[in-house]
Design a protein around this motif. Structure first.
Motif, PDB file in Angstrom:
ATOM      1  N   THR A 190       0.870  -1.180   0.000  1.00 37.65           N
ATOM      2  CA  THR A 190       0.000   0.000   0.000  1.00 37.65           C
ATOM      3  C   THR A 190       0.902   1.222   0.000  1.00 37.65           C
ATOM      4  O   THR A 190       1.664   1.434   0.941  1.00 37.65           O
ATOM      5  CB  THR A 190      -0.927   0.000   1.229  1.00 37.65           C
ATOM      6  N   TYR A 191       0.836   2.012  -1.084  1.00 38.85           N
ATOM      7  CA  TYR A 191       1.746   3.146  -1.284  1.00 38.85           C
ATOM      8  C   TYR A 191       1.035   4.443  -0.937  1.00 38.85           C
ATOM      9  O   TYR A 191       0.005   4.767  -1.527  1.00 38.85           O
ATOM     10  CB  TYR A 191       2.203   3.171  -2.747  1.00 38.85           C
ATOM     11  N   SER A 192       1.614   5.170   0.048  1.00 41.41           N
ATOM     12  CA  SER A 192       0.982   6.439   0.435  1.00 41.41           C
ATOM     13  C   SER A 192       1.915   7.638   0.268  1.00 41.41           C
ATOM     14  O   SER A 192       1.613   8.731   0.723  1.00 41.41           O
ATOM     15  CB  SER A 192       0.473   6.365   1.882  1.00 41.41           C
ATOM     16  N   GLY A 193       3.096   7.413  -0.364  1.00 46.46           N
ATOM     17  CA  GLY A 193       3.943   8.545  -0.732  1.00 46.46           C
ATOM     18  C   GLY A 193       5.160   8.803   0.119  1.00 46.46           C
ATOM     19  O   GLY A 193       5.940   9.701  -0.177  1.00 46.46           O
ATOM     20  N   SER A 194       5.357   8.033   1.197  1.00 48.73           N
ATOM     21  CA  SER A 194       6.519   8.280   2.062  1.00 48.73           C
ATOM     22  C   SER A 194       7.777   7.638   1.455  1.00 48.73           C
ATOM     23  O   SER A 194       7.690   6.743   0.617  1.00 48.73           O
ATOM     24  CB  SER A 194       6.280   7.691   3.452  1.00 48.73           C
ATOM     25  N   MET A 195       8.943   8.103   1.924  1.00 49.04           N
ATOM     26  CA  MET A 195      10.191   7.486   1.463  1.00 49.04           C
ATOM     27  C   MET A 195      10.282   6.040   1.942  1.00 49.04           C
ATOM     28  O   MET A 195      10.900   5.202   1.299  1.00 49.04           O
ATOM     29  CB  MET A 195      11.394   8.295   1.971  1.00 49.04           C
ATOM     30  N   SER A 196       9.649   5.758   3.073  1.00 48.10           N
ATOM     31  CA  SER A 196       9.610   4.380   3.558  1.00 48.10           C
ATOM     32  C   SER A 196       8.859   3.491   2.566  1.00 48.10           C
ATOM     33  O   SER A 196       9.245   2.349   2.311  1.00 48.10           O
ATOM     34  CB  SER A 196       8.936   4.335   4.934  1.00 48.10           C
ATOM     35  N   ASN A 197       7.787   4.032   1.978  1.00 50.08           N
ATOM     36  CA  ASN A 197       7.046   3.294   0.939  1.00 50.08           C
ATOM     37  C   ASN A 197       7.920   3.027  -0.285  1.00 50.08           C
ATOM     38  O   ASN A 197       7.855   1.955  -0.889  1.00 50.08           O
ATOM     39  CB  ASN A 197       5.822   4.086   0.468  1.00 50.08           C
ATOM     40  N   VAL A 198       8.720   4.019  -0.637  1.00 50.36           N
ATOM     41  CA  VAL A 198       9.623   3.862  -1.792  1.00 50.36           C
ATOM     42  C   VAL A 198      10.608   2.727  -1.519  1.00 50.36           C
ATOM     43  O   VAL A 198      10.865   1.881  -2.379  1.00 50.36           O
ATOM     44  CB  VAL A 198      10.374   5.182  -2.105  1.00 50.36           C
ATOM     45  N   SER A 199      11.140   2.687  -0.281  1.00 48.77           N
ATOM     46  CA  SER A 199      12.071   1.612   0.101  1.00 48.77           C
ATOM     47  C   SER A 199      11.391   0.245   0.059  1.00 48.77           C
ATOM     48  O   SER A 199      11.973  -0.741  -0.399  1.00 48.77           O
ATOM     49  CB  SER A 199      12.627   1.859   1.506  1.00 48.77           C
ATOM     50  N   THR A 200      10.143   0.186   0.554  1.00 53.57           N
ATOM     51  CA  THR A 200       9.389  -1.079   0.540  1.00 53.57           C
ATOM     52  C   THR A 200       9.181  -1.559  -0.896  1.00 53.57           C
ATOM     53  O   THR A 200       9.329  -2.754  -1.194  1.00 53.57           O
ATOM     54  CB  THR A 200       8.023  -0.901   1.236  1.00 53.57           C
ATOM     55  N   LEU A 201       8.851  -0.622  -1.776  1.00 46.04           N
ATOM     56  CA  LEU A 201       8.641  -0.976  -3.185  1.00 46.04           C
ATOM     57  C   LEU A 201       9.928  -1.526  -3.797  1.00 46.04           C
ATOM     58  O   LEU A 201       9.914  -2.537  -4.514  1.00 46.04           O
ATOM     59  CB  LEU A 201       8.148   0.255  -3.945  1.00 46.04           C
ATOM     60  N   ALA A 202      11.068  -0.881  -3.484  1.00 45.12           N
ATOM     61  CA  ALA A 202      12.364  -1.371  -3.972  1.00 45.12           C
ATOM     62  C   ALA A 202      12.657  -2.759  -3.403  1.00 45.12           C
ATOM     63  O   ALA A 202      13.163  -3.643  -4.111  1.00 45.12           O
ATOM     64  CB  ALA A 202      13.469  -0.398  -3.564  1.00 45.12           C
ATOM     65  N   HIS A 203      12.318  -2.969  -2.121  1.00 45.34           N
ATOM     66  CA  HIS A 203      12.514  -4.259  -1.444  1.00 45.34           C
ATOM     67  C   HIS A 203      11.791  -5.378  -2.203  1.00 45.34           C
ATOM     68  O   HIS A 203      12.373  -6.420  -2.509  1.00 45.34           O
ATOM     69  CB  HIS A 203      11.968  -4.135  -0.010  1.00 45.34           C
ATOM     70  N   GLU A 204      10.520  -5.144  -2.515  1.00 42.21           N
ATOM     71  CA  GLU A 204       9.733  -6.176  -3.204  1.00 42.21           C
ATOM     72  C   GLU A 204      10.215  -6.386  -4.643  1.00 42.21           C
ATOM     73  O   GLU A 204      10.193  -7.501  -5.161  1.00 42.21           O
ATOM     74  CB  GLU A 204       8.243  -5.820  -3.172  1.00 42.21           C
ATOM     75  N   LEU A 205      10.682  -5.307  -5.291  1.00 39.36           N
ATOM     76  CA  LEU A 205      11.256  -5.446  -6.637  1.00 39.36           C
ATOM     77  C   LEU A 205      12.533  -6.287  -6.583  1.00 39.36           C
ATOM     78  O   LEU A 205      12.847  -7.014  -7.532  1.00 39.36           O
ATOM     79  CB  LEU A 205      11.555  -4.070  -7.236  1.00 39.36           C
ATOM     80  N   GLY A 206      13.253  -6.200  -5.449  1.00 40.48           N
ATOM     81  CA  GLY A 206      14.443  -7.039  -5.262  1.00 40.48           C
ATOM     82  C   GLY A 206      14.095  -8.517  -5.257  1.00 40.48           C
ATOM     83  O   GLY A 206      14.797  -9.340  -5.851  1.00 40.48           O
ATOM     84  N   HIS A 207      12.993  -8.864  -4.587  1.00 42.03           N
ATOM     85  CA  HIS A 207      12.509 -10.260  -4.612  1.00 42.03           C
ATOM     86  C   HIS A 207      12.219 -10.701  -6.046  1.00 42.03           C
ATOM     87  O   HIS A 207      12.596 -11.792  -6.473  1.00 42.03           O
ATOM     88  CB  HIS A 207      11.214 -10.386  -3.802  1.00 42.03           C
ATOM     89  N   ALA A 208      11.515  -9.841  -6.783  1.00 39.55           N
ATOM     90  CA  ALA A 208      11.140 -10.175  -8.160  1.00 39.55           C
ATOM     91  C   ALA A 208      12.380 -10.341  -9.039  1.00 39.55           C
ATOM     92  O   ALA A 208      12.436 -11.235  -9.895  1.00 39.55           O
ATOM     93  CB  ALA A 208      10.214  -9.096  -8.730  1.00 39.55           C
ATOM     94  N   PHE A 209      13.387  -9.489  -8.814  1.00 38.47           N
ATOM     95  CA  PHE A 209      14.628  -9.573  -9.598  1.00 38.47           C
ATOM     96  C   PHE A 209      15.359 -10.891  -9.320  1.00 38.47           C
ATOM     97  O   PHE A 209      15.982 -11.470 -10.214  1.00 38.47           O
ATOM     98  CB  PHE A 209      15.532  -8.377  -9.268  1.00 38.47           C
ATOM     99  N   HIS A 210      15.274 -11.371  -8.089  1.00 36.99           N
ATOM    100  CA  HIS A 210      15.879 -12.658  -7.724  1.00 36.99           C
ATOM    101  C   HIS A 210      15.280 -13.772  -8.588  1.00 36.99           C
ATOM    102  O   HIS A 210      16.004 -14.594  -9.162  1.00 36.99           O
ATOM    103  CB  HIS A 210      15.620 -12.926  -6.235  1.00 36.99           C
TER     104      HIS A 210
END
Length: 595
Positions: free
Chosen positions: A373-393
């Motif tokens: 759930t993205y609400s615009g914080s930098m923490s959300n941006v980090s979470t999105l990058a985190h999940e993209l890391g899983h997908a890249f794996h």
């Protein structure tokens, strides 16, 4: 393409797999095909007997390929249902589909276990000959792992019975937890909130609001504590009884084997962390002073010490991630670009969604889906990058045989945390003001505290819960007591009010697919820090070496992986201290900036 002007959908596309959601006729056909493939494999596998010579290698390979097909269909089905459940917690048809997929999976596991045991029952001489087979030698590591696990388990008939009973017993209790939490509601400011939405308010800058929401959440967990205690006791009891029947006297045998790691490695990791908690206590003490308190309470852990003025729309967040990934490597950037453009991500901020975030793979389609759930914080941006890391794996593993892609949770968290680190570090470097920098460093430190203190407390609680459970049912009062003790030790007595019912609120204690869903997070965090340090020190692009490491994550132990790709012995505390020291430097910078 100008990324900053690109508009990306924040709602994922599931129709590309099966159109029609939980009413999908295409998905119904997929389940029918899955059932047929499962039954065909069962017919052939049940007629299989221990191999007598190397000539049986072709038959073994043929059965493995059949099993592989069933696995791919099962994973595709499981991923689709997970997405349906997450996007709408009130989708009762998705709950029903989950039951079907769980049942199909249990049936297949039962047959597959019998096949593995028959295969493992051949003589040592025949086994060694089979490993030299032109096709089987590609999956040698997995075959050796199967043989060892088969020797550790009961007969195939007994193991099949356990798996059959687990559907309505073990897994049924795990699903009961989801049902209870899904029905819980918190009222705040005249609004009715889900548990996930209420949890988000604990990062508010308003202490009164945080305390009020925390108390309401604690009451809600308390209102259901007998149900949660019963659920946790039955899950623990089931697992302990299975271990006992198998003759396993070590609680950590399954979690360590699942994560392909040694006890010495786990002990070294926690040992290093326990010796270096003081800097993080200093950080928590400073944070308490900054928000006007003597000691932080549990509900203050996510409170901001400086209001981050940096918010990013979903499109801006995507552009920022793509920019930082491009500085690491072209493969990572182009992969993430595809994920945004092809609508792989469900990020809309709306009610009715499940809390948290995850990434799941659709192996038949060579795609992943990301939920948050993205609400615009930098923490959300980090979470999105985190999940993209899983997908890249998953993407990096595409060239590997399906059976060589089954990486464990500890290394899964490595790839995600690595991607998150790239973005979080860049955000700190690009901060425009001192306040912004403080807010972003503090966001990083919250993660260090989560991995070194919160996860440690969870590990301590779960270990002690199982020790108590062996003696009998553990009461609500005892569960609360164990949780308080674990939190005091995990946080090195740095908190005021703690969270006694955290054992009820944390989904991870109720997950049946992975035993001890805690320490792998900390492993992944620190392991990825070492890889990140190597990447920073490299004079050339590190992406190729990084992808080579990811491809090996499912075909060797973590000790072998670290030695091969990092030249490090991870059974020694010295390795873990290197990663911890990087986090301590964040503490030092935070303390300097907030003097």
């Amino acid at each position: 393409m100008n990324r900053t002007t690109h508009t990306y959908s924040d709602i994922w596309n599931l129709d590309v797999f099966f159109s029609g959601g939980s009413d999908s006729q295409e998905f119904r056909k997929h389940l029918d095909t899955l059932e047929k493939k499962k039954n065909d494999f069962a017919d052939n596998a049940l007629a299989f007997h221990p191999p007598q010579s190397a000539k049986d290698g072709d038959l073994v390979w043929s059965l493995i390929e059949e099993a592989k097909e069933v696995m791919l269909y099962l994973r595709q089905a499981g991923a689709f249902v997970s997405c349906l459940e997450a996007q709408n917690m009130n989708d009762r048809k998705a709950d029903s589909l989950r039951g079907e997929v769980t049942s199909l999976s249990a049936d297949f596991s039962s047959t597959f276990t019998k096949f593995q045991q028959q295969l493992a029952d051949c003589t040592e001489e025949v086994w060694n000959e089979l490993l030299q087979h032109e096709r089987l030698n590609e999956i040698t590591f997995v075959l050796i792992e199967w043989r060892q696990k088969a020797k550790d388990k009961l007969s195939s008939t007994e193991e099949s019975l356990i798996q059959a009973l687990a559907v309505d017993g073990y897994h049924g209790w795990g699903q009961m937890y989801d049902t209870i939490v899904g029905a819980m509601e918190i009222t705040h400011d005249g609004k009715t909130l889900s548990v996930g939405q209420a949890n988000n308010l604990l990062s508010s800058s308003d202490e009164k609001k945080r305390k009020e929401v925390f108390d309401k959440l604690e009451k809600a967990w308390g209102d259901n504590e007998e149900l949660f205690a019963r659920t946790l006791n039955h899950l623990g009891g089931f697992r302990l009884n299975v271990y006992k029947k198998r003759g396993w006297d070590q609680l950590m045998k399954e979690p360590l084997e699942y994560n392909r790691m040694k006890q010495e490695t786990l002990d070294a990791m926690w040992g290093a962390i326990s010796k270096h908690k003081q800097p993080f206590v200093q950080y928590l003490d400073r944070k308490a002073k900054l928000i006007g308190k003597d000691k932080l309470d549990w509900y203050d852990l996510d409170a901001p010490v400086a209001e981050s003025t940096s918010t990013m729309s979903y499109d801006e967040g995507a552009a920022f991630i793509l920019k930082q990934f491009s500085l690491f490597g072209k493969e990572m950037e182009s992969f993430a670009q595809r994920a945004f453009e092809d609508e792989w991500i469900e990020a809309e901020d709306r009610a009715g969604k499940r809390p948290g975030g995850f990434c799941t793979s659709f192996p038949l389609s060579d795609q992943s889906r990301i939920f948050m759930t993205y609400s615009g914080s930098m923490s959300n941006v980090s979470t999105l990058a985190h999940e993209l890391g899983h997908a890249f794996h998953s993407y990096a593993l595409k060239p590997m045989h399906t059976l060589n892609r089954n990486y464990a949770m500890n290394v899964a968290e490595t790839a995600s945390t690595f991607a998150e680190m790239i973005v979080a570090d860049a955000a700190v470097k690009e901060a425009g003001t001192k306040e912004e920098k403080v807010a972003l460093i503090e966001d990083k430190l919250q993660r260090s505290v989560a991995f070194f203190m919160n996860i440690h407390a969870r590990y301590l609680f779960e270990t002690r819960f199982y020790e108590e459970r062996e003696k009998g049912i553990v009461s609500v009062e005892k569960l609360n007591e164990l949780m308080v003790e674990a939190q005091k030790e995990g946080f090195a007595d740095s908190l005021g009010e703690v969270h006694p019912r955290f054992w009820a609120s944390k989904l991870h204690f109720y997950i049946t697919g992975v035993p001890f869903y805690n320490f792998p997070y900390t492993f992944g965090y620190l392991f990825s820090l070492s890889i990140y340090a190597k990447a920073l020190d490299s004079n050339e692009s590190y992406e190729e070496k990084y992808m080579a490491l990811l491809r090996d994550t499912a075909v060797m132990s973590v000790e072998e992986l670290a030695m091969k790709h990092l030249g490090e012995d991870i059974t020694k505390e010295a390795f873990w201290e290197k990663g911890i020291n990087l986090c301590i430097s964040d503490v030092e910078e935070f303390l300097e900036l907030t003097k």
